[in-house]
Enzyme design. Structure first.
Site, PDB file in Angstrom:
ATOM      1  N   GLU A 149       0.906  -1.201   0.053  1.00  0.00           N
ATOM      2  CA  GLU A 149       0.048   0.052   0.038  1.00  0.00           C
ATOM      3  C   GLU A 149       0.797   1.118  -0.045  1.00  0.00           C
ATOM      4  O   GLU A 149       2.143   1.136   0.133  1.00  0.00           O
ATOM      5  CB  GLU A 149      -0.934  -0.086   1.231  1.00  0.00           C
ATOM      6  CG  GLU A 149      -2.041  -1.176   1.109  1.00  0.00           C
ATOM      7  CD  GLU A 149      -3.022  -1.314   2.436  1.00  0.00           C
ATOM      8  OE1 GLU A 149      -2.783  -0.202   2.859  1.00  0.00           O
ATOM      9  OE2 GLU A 149      -3.521  -2.334   2.464  1.00  0.00           O
ATOM     10  N   ARG A 177      -0.563   8.439   1.923  1.00  0.00           N
ATOM     11  CA  ARG A 177      -1.862   8.829   1.601  1.00  0.00           C
ATOM     12  C   ARG A 177      -2.257  10.167   1.717  1.00  0.00           C
ATOM     13  O   ARG A 177      -3.125  10.756   0.984  1.00  0.00           O
ATOM     14  CB  ARG A 177      -2.557   8.120   2.856  1.00  0.00           C
ATOM     15  CG  ARG A 177      -3.841   7.312   2.362  1.00  0.00           C
ATOM     16  CD  ARG A 177      -4.265   6.747   3.595  1.00  0.00           C
ATOM     17  NE  ARG A 177      -4.139   5.178   3.297  1.00  0.00           N
ATOM     18  CZ  ARG A 177      -4.675   4.341   4.161  1.00  0.00           C
ATOM     19  NH1 ARG A 177      -5.234   4.815   5.247  1.00  0.00           N
ATOM     20  NH2 ARG A 177      -4.593   2.969   3.775  1.00  0.00           N
ATOM     21  N   HIS A 226     -11.229   9.217   7.029  1.00  0.00           N
ATOM     22  CA  HIS A 226     -11.007   7.780   7.384  1.00  0.00           C
ATOM     23  C   HIS A 226     -10.414   7.484   8.907  1.00  0.00           C
ATOM     24  O   HIS A 226     -10.788   6.471   9.156  1.00  0.00           O
ATOM     25  CB  HIS A 226      -9.890   7.219   6.293  1.00  0.00           C
ATOM     26  CG  HIS A 226      -9.695   5.875   6.295  1.00  0.00           C
ATOM     27  ND1 HIS A 226     -10.563   4.728   6.067  1.00  0.00           N
ATOM     28  CD2 HIS A 226      -8.474   5.160   6.450  1.00  0.00           C
ATOM     29  CE1 HIS A 226      -9.827   3.684   6.125  1.00  0.00           C
ATOM     30  NE2 HIS A 226      -8.601   3.887   6.118  1.00  0.00           N
ATOM     31  N   HIS A 261      -9.043   9.055   3.424  1.00  0.00           N
ATOM     32  CA  HIS A 261      -8.516   8.211   2.419  1.00  0.00           C
ATOM     33  C   HIS A 261      -8.752   8.523   1.110  1.00  0.00           C
ATOM     34  O   HIS A 261      -9.827   8.852   0.718  1.00  0.00           O
ATOM     35  CB  HIS A 261      -9.322   6.483   2.770  1.00  0.00           C
ATOM     36  CG  HIS A 261      -8.737   5.561   2.135  1.00  0.00           C
ATOM     37  ND1 HIS A 261      -8.553   5.077   0.662  1.00  0.00           N
ATOM     38  CD2 HIS A 261      -8.088   4.322   2.699  1.00  0.00           C
ATOM     39  CE1 HIS A 261      -8.061   4.173   0.258  1.00  0.00           C
ATOM     40  NE2 HIS A 261      -7.805   3.530   1.577  1.00  0.00           N
ATOM     41  N   ARG A 291      -0.542   8.576   9.358  1.00  0.00           N
ATOM     42  CA  ARG A 291      -0.344   7.046   9.698  1.00  0.00           C
ATOM     43  C   ARG A 291       0.109   6.336   8.257  1.00  0.00           C
ATOM     44  O   ARG A 291      -0.441   6.518   7.243  1.00  0.00           O
ATOM     45  CB  ARG A 291      -1.726   6.530  10.311  1.00  0.00           C
ATOM     46  CG  ARG A 291      -1.718   4.983  10.248  1.00  0.00           C
ATOM     47  CD  ARG A 291      -2.971   4.472  10.840  1.00  0.00           C
ATOM     48  NE  ARG A 291      -4.028   4.629   9.855  1.00  0.00           N
ATOM     49  CZ  ARG A 291      -4.848   3.962   9.023  1.00  0.00           C
ATOM     50  NH1 ARG A 291      -4.164   2.507   9.244  1.00  0.00           N
ATOM     51  NH2 ARG A 291      -5.738   4.208   8.307  1.00  0.00           N
TER      52      ARG A 291
HETATM   53  P1  FAD Z   1     -13.220  -0.063  16.718  1.00  0.00           P
HETATM   54  O1  FAD Z   1     -12.863  -1.371  15.838  1.00  0.00           O
HETATM   55  O2  FAD Z   1     -13.967   1.017  15.969  1.00  0.00           O
HETATM   56  O3  FAD Z   1     -14.175  -0.546  18.025  1.00  0.00           O
HETATM   57  C1  FAD Z   1     -14.720   0.690  18.803  1.00  0.00           C
HETATM   58  C2  FAD Z   1     -15.540  -0.113  19.697  1.00  0.00           C
HETATM   59  O4  FAD Z   1     -15.981   1.077  20.669  1.00  0.00           O
HETATM   60  C3  FAD Z   1     -16.993  -0.400  19.184  1.00  0.00           C
HETATM   61  O5  FAD Z   1     -17.414  -1.704  19.745  1.00  0.00           O
HETATM   62  C4  FAD Z   1     -17.902   0.585  19.648  1.00  0.00           C
HETATM   63  O6  FAD Z   1     -19.361   0.267  19.853  1.00  0.00           O
HETATM   64  C5  FAD Z   1     -17.191   0.979  20.951  1.00  0.00           C
HETATM   65  N1  FAD Z   1     -17.906   2.339  21.527  1.00  0.00           N
HETATM   66  C6  FAD Z   1     -17.517   3.464  20.817  1.00  0.00           C
HETATM   67  N2  FAD Z   1     -18.037   4.490  21.585  1.00  0.00           N
HETATM   68  C7  FAD Z   1     -18.540   3.731  22.703  1.00  0.00           C
HETATM   69  C8  FAD Z   1     -19.332   4.340  23.743  1.00  0.00           C
HETATM   70  N3  FAD Z   1     -19.532   5.449  24.091  1.00  0.00           N
HETATM   71  N4  FAD Z   1     -19.847   3.333  24.564  1.00  0.00           N
HETATM   72  C9  FAD Z   1     -19.701   2.001  24.395  1.00  0.00           C
HETATM   73  N5  FAD Z   1     -18.785   1.581  23.523  1.00  0.00           N
HETATM   74  C10 FAD Z   1     -18.485   2.534  22.474  1.00  0.00           C
HETATM   75  N6  FAD Z   1      -6.645  -0.155   9.451  1.00  0.00           N
HETATM   76  C11 FAD Z   1      -5.275  -1.194   9.215  1.00  0.00           C
HETATM   77  O7  FAD Z   1      -4.481  -1.302   9.696  1.00  0.00           O
HETATM   78  N7  FAD Z   1      -5.551  -2.170   8.020  1.00  0.00           N
HETATM   79  C12 FAD Z   1      -6.707  -1.654   7.257  1.00  0.00           C
HETATM   80  O8  FAD Z   1      -6.683  -2.512   6.205  1.00  0.00           O
HETATM   81  C13 FAD Z   1      -7.548  -0.926   7.462  1.00  0.00           C
HETATM   82  N8  FAD Z   1      -8.829  -0.712   6.553  1.00  0.00           N
HETATM   83  C14 FAD Z   1      -9.691   0.003   6.921  1.00  0.00           C
HETATM   84  C15 FAD Z   1     -10.836   0.142   6.165  1.00  0.00           C
HETATM   85  C16 FAD Z   1     -11.893   1.012   6.814  1.00  0.00           C
HETATM   86  C17 FAD Z   1     -13.167   1.126   5.867  1.00  0.00           C
HETATM   87  C18 FAD Z   1     -12.025   1.507   7.942  1.00  0.00           C
HETATM   88  C19 FAD Z   1     -13.060   2.232   8.485  1.00  0.00           C
HETATM   89  C20 FAD Z   1     -10.788   1.462   8.830  1.00  0.00           C
HETATM   90  C21 FAD Z   1      -9.571   0.966   8.271  1.00  0.00           C
HETATM   91  N9  FAD Z   1      -8.489   0.691   9.030  1.00  0.00           N
HETATM   92  C22 FAD Z   1      -7.651  -0.228   8.557  1.00  0.00           C
HETATM   93  C23 FAD Z   1      -8.483   1.473  10.294  1.00  0.00           C
HETATM   94  C24 FAD Z   1      -8.690   0.224  11.308  1.00  0.00           C
HETATM   95  O9  FAD Z   1      -9.680  -0.815  11.041  1.00  0.00           O
HETATM   96  C25 FAD Z   1      -9.113   0.887  12.932  1.00  0.00           C
HETATM   97  O10 FAD Z   1      -8.421   1.959  13.214  1.00  0.00           O
HETATM   98  C26 FAD Z   1      -9.146  -0.204  13.957  1.00  0.00           C
HETATM   99  O11 FAD Z   1      -9.971  -0.914  13.607  1.00  0.00           O
HETATM  100  C27 FAD Z   1      -9.785   0.385  15.169  1.00  0.00           C
HETATM  101  O12 FAD Z   1     -10.126  -0.403  15.990  1.00  0.00           O
HETATM  102  P2  FAD Z   1     -10.519  -0.330  17.436  1.00  0.00           P
HETATM  103  O13 FAD Z   1     -10.575  -1.332  18.370  1.00  0.00           O
HETATM  104  O14 FAD Z   1      -9.699   1.119  17.947  1.00  0.00           O
HETATM  105  O15 FAD Z   1     -11.759   0.443  17.274  1.00  0.00           O
HETATM  106  C1  SIN Z   2      -7.154   0.184   2.831  1.00  0.00           C
HETATM  107  O1  SIN Z   2      -7.134  -0.783   2.705  1.00  0.00           O
HETATM  108  O2  SIN Z   2      -6.891   0.814   1.889  1.00  0.00           O
HETATM  109  C2  SIN Z   2      -7.032   0.810   4.270  1.00  0.00           C
HETATM  110  C3  SIN Z   2      -5.724   0.597   5.041  1.00  0.00           C
HETATM  111  C4  SIN Z   2      -5.821   1.323   6.347  1.00  0.00           C
HETATM  112  O3  SIN Z   2      -6.236   2.271   6.559  1.00  0.00           O
HETATM  113  O4  SIN Z   2      -4.706   1.308   6.920  1.00  0.00           O
END
Ligand code: FAD
Ligand code: SIN
Length: 533
Positions: free
Chosen positions: A116, A292, A353, A244, A388
């Protein structure tokens, strides 16, 4: 009222990884996970490209991954933290695989590696184009087998409880602010409950919903950041919102946009403008695989120059089998809206994103508030700096979940509960007469953030945004004081706080660095600093 030694807010990769580790360490203690929606409705579930991790020592090295991360971060990464994440990453990925996550393999059994933007090597392990879905599945299945983890779904955490709730004056200058647990709205009963905890982990994810178009699902409303800010904890570098470059463009798009993973460009996809020109060569020698921030700005510039709402991603030269093998979900999605990638180019536009800043932590995930850890997208560990590197966030979440666990694991036995916490006070509030006021304010907020605090900023736009946010804040606080709580109102309040923090950070940063590009200050300041609010 419930009590638990270890409370986890969030059921994405950060929260679940930490909960699993804690539960395995303490089979006799209950680990409580709260989540505001269904357990799997997280940013994690939507991750596509994969996890950046060094696993091919012949062609890759920790040094190269560290260097790529530092270059993308544009001078603002914490080098020690970068080293920690890159070097501890492979062990964390191995654990995830032991818990059941499957990553695509070559015929010889080696992992298939994607590429990427900003990566000098092929190092991204993935599960087709639905890596996050697979990781979330594996984690939830592992959690289900762990009898001492309880997930309470549709429990919306409103605020963390500190000395403030015991009647003390708490300010940013108060030393040793302590977290005693949380107030939470139980969506089934509509009652506010209190949950006391010795140690709390915030893993509440990102804040893409502050913008009109985002790749994030509706849960991404920055709740954890807003809670910590209200509790007078430290928040850092919020101005670095990553757009993104390639969300699927659909006319009138707003809310959650479908992502076209950067891995498509890693496999050879080419960005073209309205005139069909492969324009990235004019912007950066790394062309379509520049970091990015550079690609998103180039697209923004091409869209403005040609007066279009999108550019094109050209995949017509791919072999169909090769495309569908790596990107079956994207192939199907495109087909469902009449785009055959062999015949048609895919219309794409940037969308909010990822939040690079967040709750400031140290290298063990400790926030500035005692007994409160933060991990995953809601945190600012120092890894990402001003931008990032793609696919570093799932890795960061796993590494820091482990570090939070390692630091917290022996501390709970030395702590006791603080029992004299008052109940939530709902006196003087009534049902909102017009829910439409909340939805209208949300739309206004998203409009302001998208129009004035997007990919390209300037001082006048930021001042305009701040004035409009002030008004929205005032009106929303009135609603908050006078009406009974609803999730919509709580999320709006949090998003306005997050918007304020993004704008404030952007106003303080008198330079253009990484994701923060201000046309009034085109160069980088010699003063390399994190903006802490
Ligand atoms: P999340 O997975 O968002 O979990 C947050 C949790 O907190 C959820 O369960 C939510 O319900 C809970 N929550 C929030 N507020 C409250 C509240 N007030 N009370 C109770 N619960 C609450 N990153 C990569 O490294 N590689 C990738 O390929 C990649 N692709 C991506 C593609 C997309 C479309 C997106 C959106 C993101 C992508 N990212 C990628 C980024 C990555 O997915 C996220 O940064 C990561 O998954 C965040 O994980 P997390 O556990 O911090 O939060
Ligand atoms: C993507 O798959 O392009 C997202 C990857 C990322 O947000 O790290």
């Amino acid at each position: 009222m419930q009590k638990t030694d270890f409370l986890v807010i969030g059921s994405g990769i950060a929260g679940l990884t930490y909960a699993l580790k804690m539960a395995q360490c303490y089979p006799d203690k209950k680990i409580l996970v709260l989540t505001k929606a269904a357990a799997d409705e997280t940013n994690t579930k939507y991750a596509q490209g994969g996890v950046a991790v060094v696993n091919d020592p012949e062609n890759d090295s920790f040094e190269k991954h560290i260097e790529d991360t530092l270059i993308a971060g544009d001078g603002l990464c914490n080098e020690k933290v970068v080293g920690i994440v890159v070097k501890e990453g492979p062990d964390r990925v191995r654990e995830l695989i032991e818990w059941g996550a499957r990553f695509d393999k070559e015929k010889d059994g080696d992992y298939k590696l994607g590429k990427e933007g900003g990566h000098s090597e092929y190092r991204i392990i993935h599960h087709k184009d639905v890596t996050g879905w697979e990781m979330e599945r594996a984690l939830l299945e592992a959690v289900a087998k762990q009898k001492n983890i309880e997930i309470l779904k549709h429990f919306f955490v409103i605020d963390i409880i500190t000395q403030h709730h015991l009647g003390y004056l708490v300010t940013k200058a108060t030393p040793d602010i302590e977290c005693y647990g949380v107030y939470v709205l139980n969506s089934q009963t509509n009652q506010v409950e209190k949950i006391l905890a010795k140690i709390t982990l915030l893993a509440t994810g990102g804040n893409g919903q502050a913008y009109r178009t985002t790749t994030n699902p509706s849960i991404a409303t920055g709740d954890g950041v807003a809670m910590v800010y209200r509790a007078k904890g430290r928040i850092e570098n919020m101005e670095f919102i990553q757009f993104h470059p390639t969300a699927l463009y659909e006319p009138g798009m707003k809310g959650q946009a479908f992502l076209i993973t950067e891995a498509v460009r890693g496999d050879g996809g080419i960005l073209r403008n309205k005139e069909g020109e492969a324009f990235m060569a004019r912007y950066d020698e790394r062309k379509d695989l520049a970091p990015r921030d550079i690609v998103a700005r180039a697209i923004d510039s091409e869209m403005k120059r040609t007066g279009t709402e999108h550019v094109w991603l050209d995949c017509r030269h791919f072999e169909k089998e090769k495309f569908t093998e790596h990107f079956p979900n994207i192939y199907e999605k495109c087909l469902s809206i009449g785009i055959d990638i062999k015949k048609n180019m895919i219309p794409v536009a940037p969308a909010a994103h990822y939040s690079c800043g967040g709750i400031k932590t140290d290298e063990w995930g400790r926030s500035s508030i005692q007994n409160l850890y933060a991990c995953g997208e809601c945190s600012s560990t120092g890894l990402h700096g001003a931008n990032r590197l793609a696919s570093n966030s799932l890795l960061e979440a796993m590494v820091f979940a482990h570090r939070c666990y390692t630091d917290a694991v022996n501390r709970a036995d030395k702590l006791s509960f603080t029992d004299n916490i008052p109940d939530w006070n709902e006196q003087g509030t009534s049902e909102p007469r017009e829910m439409i006021l909340i939805t209208q304010s949300l739309k206004e907020l998203q409009q302001v953030m998208s129009d004035y605090v997007g990919i390209v900023r300037n001082d006048v736009r930021l001042q305009r945004a701040m004035r409009r946010l002030d008004l929205l804040w005032e009106e929303t606080e009135q609603l908050y004081e006078n009406t009974s709580l609803s999730i919509q109102l709580l999320e709006l309040r949090n998003l306005i706080t997050v918007g304020y923090l993004i704008v404030k950070g952007a106003m303080f940063r008198k330079e253009s660095r990484g994701l923060h590009y201000n046309t009034d200050y085109k160069g980088k300041s010699e003063l390399v600093q994190n903006i802490v609010l």
